[in-house]
Design an enzyme around this catalytic site. Sequence first.
Site, PDB file in Angstrom:
ATOM      1  N   CYS A   1       0.863  -1.049   0.309  1.00 48.78           N
ATOM      2  CA  CYS A   1       0.109   0.107   0.005  1.00 48.78           C
ATOM      3  C   CYS A   1       0.931   1.149  -0.051  1.00 48.78           C
ATOM      4  O   CYS A   1       2.003   1.213   0.446  1.00 48.78           O
ATOM      5  CB  CYS A   1      -0.895  -0.044   1.166  1.00 48.78           C
ATOM      6  SG  CYS A   1      -2.290   1.238   1.095  1.00 48.78           S
TER       7      CYS A   1
ATOM      8  N   LEU B   1      -8.207   9.075  -4.458  1.00 48.46           N
ATOM      9  CA  LEU B   1      -7.503   9.794  -5.192  1.00 48.46           C
ATOM     10  C   LEU B   1      -7.896  11.425  -5.212  1.00 48.46           C
ATOM     11  O   LEU B   1      -8.976  11.652  -4.882  1.00 48.46           O
ATOM     12  CB  LEU B   1      -7.851   9.372  -6.526  1.00 48.46           C
ATOM     13  CG  LEU B   1      -7.192   9.950  -7.884  1.00 48.46           C
ATOM     14  CD1 LEU B   1      -7.069   8.941  -9.079  1.00 48.46           C
ATOM     15  CD2 LEU B   1      -7.650  11.094  -8.235  1.00 48.46           C
TER      16      LEU B   1
ATOM     17  N   HIS C   1       4.118   2.182   1.984  1.00 46.78           N
ATOM     18  CA  HIS C   1       4.092   2.137   3.379  1.00 46.78           C
ATOM     19  C   HIS C   1       3.824   0.830   4.135  1.00 46.78           C
ATOM     20  O   HIS C   1       3.620   0.673   5.229  1.00 46.78           O
ATOM     21  CB  HIS C   1       3.396   3.430   3.909  1.00 46.78           C
ATOM     22  CG  HIS C   1       2.130   3.672   3.506  1.00 46.78           C
ATOM     23  ND1 HIS C   1       1.590   5.038   3.122  1.00 46.78           N
ATOM     24  CD2 HIS C   1       0.952   2.774   3.341  1.00 46.78           C
ATOM     25  CE1 HIS C   1       0.227   4.860   2.786  1.00 46.78           C
ATOM     26  NE2 HIS C   1      -0.074   3.620   3.045  1.00 46.78           N
TER      27      HIS C   1
ATOM     28  N   MET D   1      -9.372  13.784   4.285  1.00 46.93           N
ATOM     29  CA  MET D   1      -9.658  14.414   3.099  1.00 46.93           C
ATOM     30  C   MET D   1     -10.109  16.068   3.515  1.00 46.93           C
ATOM     31  O   MET D   1     -10.824  16.587   2.452  1.00 46.93           O
ATOM     32  CB  MET D   1     -10.899  13.637   2.617  1.00 46.93           C
ATOM     33  CG  MET D   1     -11.938  13.399   3.322  1.00 46.93           C
ATOM     34  SD  MET D   1     -12.984  12.320   2.534  1.00 46.93           S
ATOM     35  CE  MET D   1     -14.171  11.664   4.013  1.00 46.93           C
TER      36      MET D   1
ATOM     37  N   SER E   1      -2.369  16.856   3.321  1.00 44.56           N
ATOM     38  CA  SER E   1      -1.514  16.140   3.126  1.00 44.56           C
ATOM     39  C   SER E   1      -0.185  16.459   3.440  1.00 44.56           C
ATOM     40  O   SER E   1      -0.184  18.080   3.006  1.00 44.56           O
ATOM     41  CB  SER E   1      -1.793  15.098   1.886  1.00 44.56           C
ATOM     42  OG  SER E   1      -2.903  14.496   1.979  1.00 44.56           O
TER      43      SER E   1
ATOM     44  N   HIS F   1       3.537   7.395   8.286  1.00 49.39           N
ATOM     45  CA  HIS F   1       2.752   7.337   7.204  1.00 49.39           C
ATOM     46  C   HIS F   1       1.617   7.999   6.901  1.00 49.39           C
ATOM     47  O   HIS F   1       0.903   7.901   5.918  1.00 49.39           O
ATOM     48  CB  HIS F   1       2.688   5.614   6.846  1.00 49.39           C
ATOM     49  CG  HIS F   1       1.338   5.123   7.337  1.00 49.39           C
ATOM     50  ND1 HIS F   1       0.933   5.357   8.635  1.00 49.39           N
ATOM     51  CD2 HIS F   1       0.498   4.596   6.714  1.00 49.39           C
ATOM     52  CE1 HIS F   1      -0.215   4.637   8.730  1.00 49.39           C
ATOM     53  NE2 HIS F   1      -0.511   4.222   7.716  1.00 49.39           N
TER      54      HIS F   1
END
Lengths: 136, 486
Positions: free
Chosen positions: B104, B211, B334, B386, B390, B409
């Site tokens: 992942c 995404l 990660h 979200m 990030s 991570h």
Amino acid sequence: MYETFEHTADLGLRVRAPDLDRLFAEAAQALFAAIVDDLETVRPTQKIDVSLHGDDLGYLLFDWLNELLYRFDTEHLLFGKFDVRMENQNLHGSAWGEPLDPARHSLAHEVKAITYHGLKVEKEKDGWLAEVIVDI
Amino acid sequence: MKESYQGPLERVSEYCWRIPKSYKQGMRVPGLIFSDERLLEQVKKDQAPDQVANVAFLPGIQYASLAMPDIHWGYGFCIGGVCATDPDEGGVISPGGVGYDINCGVRLIRSNLYYQDVKPHLRQLVEELFRQVPTGVGKSGKYRFDQKELKHLLGEGSSYVIGRGLGTSGDLEYTEAGGHLDGADPDAVSDRAQMRGAEQCGTLGSGNHFLEVQIVDHVFDETAAAAMGLEKDMVCVMIHSGSRGLGYQVCDDGLAMLRKSPENYGISLPDRQLACAPVNSPEGQKYIAAMRAAANFAWCNRQLLMQQAREVFGRVFGRSWQELQMNLVYDVCHNIAKFEEHEVNGKRKRLWVHRKGATRAFPPNHPEIPAAYRKIGQPVIIPGDMGRASWVLAGRQGSMEQTFGTTCHGAGRAMSRTSAVKEAGGRNIAKELEAKGVIARAQSRRGLAEEQPKAYKNVDDVVEVVHKAGLSAKVARMRPIGVIKG
């Protein structure tokens, strides 16, 4: 009877039943209730049979749920009704369901895997208890 | 079930706490948790620290069982855990130390578009991404590989799909390990795993995978950002996904194969989920060969997801993705175990480094970093929630000294999925996000509630710790403006 319990990133399933047959059937019910929003929307139009052998009840429960999850993942079959017979160290299970239809089935979780963490099948005073954590 | 941790935590430094070997009989090394006082309060609320101690039981473990500041309760291993074992000292490999979602990871793609260019088209862009990129449970991808092709893909990694015209050689250069692990054996991947993965290469999945369309919100290190081609208000795409059903099945097969291994190899373990085998055993070698193939699959998956996003941008903005300069900044894994060289007590050793919810963060001048980043350190991509942010970081020397070249991570969960749904009640999470300028589309409303920003720790706090502890340095903070999820 089943309920979900908290596990930080994942989901725990806790099942109680008067006997092992119903415990395993209810556990499968709990698994698919975690996958699909409303189990009532799954029609029992197809049946699959699963036979397993093992001397450890925890592993047997794991293998039973894992087989159903595999069928869902590869054949996109959703199940809503289960029947299990346990004889000695053999499990004979049946599951009824139908292919996933996005128009009628609203999905809740992608269960990545059944885990061994905290996996438990135990005799209680008036029946059986199973706990299993699934990876979301 | 959810009891708080009552064991010892001794302060080692401002950002590090120790669980001494004396906590449990059988610990071979101490546990070390990187955190700060505030985050630690949350860490103590469940059994994650106990899991750090359990990992210290693994044969051949070196230095310490480590946890990053985004540590949270997993199964067997905690999420955010790092464990390095030495095969020459009976060191083991553990599928649980990699996780179900093998490799992942996250990738970041930049563009030559800025917030103002995208803002008027944002809804259309997000809708089109949501239509074109398969998300959620039971969705098949548009790319099909027959059995022979799948074997090539598993053996070769990203270069296989790039060879089919789905990307460029630059994509390879900016992918960790070049998008390919040596020693992958497609034949070690079971038929069941291949069946599960056959239709899923190029699909996002669900849960915390996403995404996102993001903009560079703030640049902290101009030099490093410039080397990565990032500047304020630039539009980027971040992709978080892994090896899908194929990887889950490889992990599952590995754990089943190792059920008897504690007895066979005389390994005493406090949790069945920690099942492991010596690296130098037939079981260990078989898992490693399959795990590497699953890692290659994951890189192909992210490559195909990126390619689909590039195509959507091309259509929405009426220019090819090449013209939009949608180049890969970097791709990190990660959830992985890799054979790497590290120094332990002044001695160079080749170790199996398990990173379960932890990211490699090699410092400047490390030979495994692409030339363009050699001076600034390896780019590290940290997905947050979200609603907030990030991050893009760069590896620092402190990671080699303290954490086997590793950093955090992500944000780490603060709430379980069930409590997040309860907390959300009847609230419309998509509407709330929209009010904050984020357009989010998901297959499941429940999924959106489980993944709501509040369910996560603030990623800024986590990043602050790894920055100050010298594991990796802040380069840029990214802000989401469009999200698609399963």
